[in-house]
Design an enzyme around this catalytic site. Structure first.
Site, PDB file in Angstrom:
ATOM      1  N   ARG A   1       0.853  -1.183   0.000  1.00 24.90           N
ATOM      2  CA  ARG A   1       0.000   0.000   0.000  1.00 24.90           C
ATOM      3  C   ARG A   1       0.890   1.234   0.000  1.00 24.90           C
ATOM      4  O   ARG A   1       1.703   1.403   0.898  1.00 24.90           O
ATOM      5  CB  ARG A   1      -0.881  -0.052   1.252  1.00 24.90           C
ATOM      6  CG  ARG A   1      -2.101   0.783   1.183  1.00 24.90           C
ATOM      7  CD  ARG A   1      -2.981   0.509   2.359  1.00 24.90           C
ATOM      8  NE  ARG A   1      -2.391   0.972   3.608  1.00 24.90           N
ATOM      9  CZ  ARG A   1      -3.093   1.366   4.661  1.00 24.90           C
ATOM     10  NH1 ARG A   1      -4.414   1.322   4.601  1.00 24.90           N
ATOM     11  NH2 ARG A   1      -2.509   1.768   5.744  1.00 24.90           N
TER      12      ARG A   1
ATOM     13  N   THR B   1      -0.767   7.655  -1.002  1.00 25.25           N
ATOM     14  CA  THR B   1      -2.102   7.570  -1.628  1.00 25.25           C
ATOM     15  C   THR B   1      -2.986   6.508  -0.978  1.00 25.25           C
ATOM     16  O   THR B   1      -4.199   6.510  -1.167  1.00 25.25           O
ATOM     17  CB  THR B   1      -1.970   7.196  -3.115  1.00 25.25           C
ATOM     18  OG1 THR B   1      -1.404   5.865  -3.191  1.00 25.25           O
ATOM     19  CG2 THR B   1      -1.061   8.167  -3.858  1.00 25.25           C
TER      20      THR B   1
ATOM     21  N   ASP C   1       1.142  -2.448  12.121  1.00 27.47           N
ATOM     22  CA  ASP C   1       1.461  -2.929  10.771  1.00 27.47           C
ATOM     23  C   ASP C   1       1.737  -4.433  10.826  1.00 27.47           C
ATOM     24  O   ASP C   1       2.758  -4.869  11.364  1.00 27.47           O
ATOM     25  CB  ASP C   1       2.677  -2.172  10.221  1.00 27.47           C
ATOM     26  CG  ASP C   1       2.888  -2.484   8.745  1.00 27.47           C
ATOM     27  OD1 ASP C   1       2.875  -1.538   7.942  1.00 27.47           O
ATOM     28  OD2 ASP C   1       3.057  -3.673   8.393  1.00 27.47           O
TER      29      ASP C   1
ATOM     30  N   ASP D   1       5.101  -5.743   9.203  1.00 23.29           N
ATOM     31  CA  ASP D   1       6.291  -5.383   9.991  1.00 23.29           C
ATOM     32  C   ASP D   1       6.363  -6.204  11.273  1.00 23.29           C
ATOM     33  O   ASP D   1       7.448  -6.629  11.679  1.00 23.29           O
ATOM     34  CB  ASP D   1       6.265  -3.886  10.338  1.00 23.29           C
ATOM     35  CG  ASP D   1       6.625  -3.023   9.137  1.00 23.29           C
ATOM     36  OD1 ASP D   1       7.219  -3.557   8.179  1.00 23.29           O
ATOM     37  OD2 ASP D   1       6.316  -1.820   9.171  1.00 23.29           O
TER      38      ASP D   1
END
Ligand SMILES: O=P(O)(O)OC[C@H]1O[C@H](OP(=O)(O)OP(=O)(O)O)[C@H](O)[C@@H]1O
Ligand SMILES: O=c1cc[nH]c(=O)[nH]1
Ligand SMILES: [Mg+2]
Length: 209
Positions: A104, A108, A200, A203
């Site tokens: 991603r 944006t 995340d 991660d």
């Protein structure tokens, strides 16, 4: 809207709390995601067709049930979706695994495709797309579009945590796809992260932060 199934089994909910906890390190995070994926897989495959077969027990011949040859494909969205694959393969060892690489864009929030390798008989398989996080829904919707372009006809989406925005977007874009999730969270923050979420997922799985 197609069906959204919330898997609220106590074992799933208990493990999800530890997955969310920021003090849970990568090793435990990985193991817990694998375990939850296995538990969720049990629900996601509940409608798999069965057929009657004849077997011999040590006592006599009898009729018994077996999966009726419908084939399964597991398609993780890289990277984070990978964390759910091994748990599912423990229950469905004959499944084939395709990979769709999407990240991603942090500005944006739109998904960018970088890899796609799928089983050649994708159209004959019941496909389960895995990704722990359904945030804006852009990544999952694009992955499903890609699968349909390559011939997939039966697709389910399995995530751990969904934002209402993502559920709505994927449901609008893909009316024929059932979604399974262990939690529907409150909202997205200004950076497109799920609140309260788990941070995340990629991660935390791979220790890249
Ligand atoms: O619903 P969306 O708004 O599209 O966001 C969700 C996506 O973001 C995360 O991947 P990320 O881009 O962080 O890639 P990674 O798995 O490689 O970390 C997550 O695993 C989903 O694929
Ligand atoms: O909360 C979020 C949103 C997108 N991707 C993640 O890994 N976590
Ligand atoms: Mg990530």
């Amino acid at each position: 809207m197609k069906k959204v199934t919330l898997i609220n089994h106590p074992l799933v909910q208990h493990k999800l709390s530890f997955i969310r906890d920021k003090n849970t390190g990568s090793k435990d995070f990985r193991e817990l995601i694998e375990e939850v994926a296995m538990l969720m897989c049990y629900e996601v495959t509940r409608d798999m067709p069965l057929e009657e077969i004849e077997i011999e027990t040590p006592i006599c011949t009898t009729k018994a049930k077996a999966l009726s040859g419908k084939k399964v494909g597991i398609v993780p969205i890289l990277r984070a979706g990978l964390g759910m694959v091994d748990g599912m393969l423990k229950l469905i060892p004959a499944a084939k695994v395709g990979h769709i690489g999407l990240y991603r864009d942090p500005e944006t929030l739109k998904p960018v495709e970088y890899y796609c390798k799928l089983p050649s008989d994708i159209g004959e398989r019941d496909i389960i797309v895995t990704d722990p996080m359904l945030a804006t829904g852009g990544s999952a919707a694009d992955a499903i579009t890609l699968l349909k372009q390559r011939g997939a006809k039966s697709i389910k989406l399995m995530c751990l945590i969904a934002a209402p925005e993502g559920l709505e977007y994927v449901s609008e874009q893909h009316l024929d796809v059932d979604i399974y999730t262990a939690a529907i969270d409150e909202k997205l923050n200004d950076h497109g992260y799920i609140v309260p979420g788990l941070g995340d997922a990629g991660d935390r799985l791979f220790g890249t932060k």
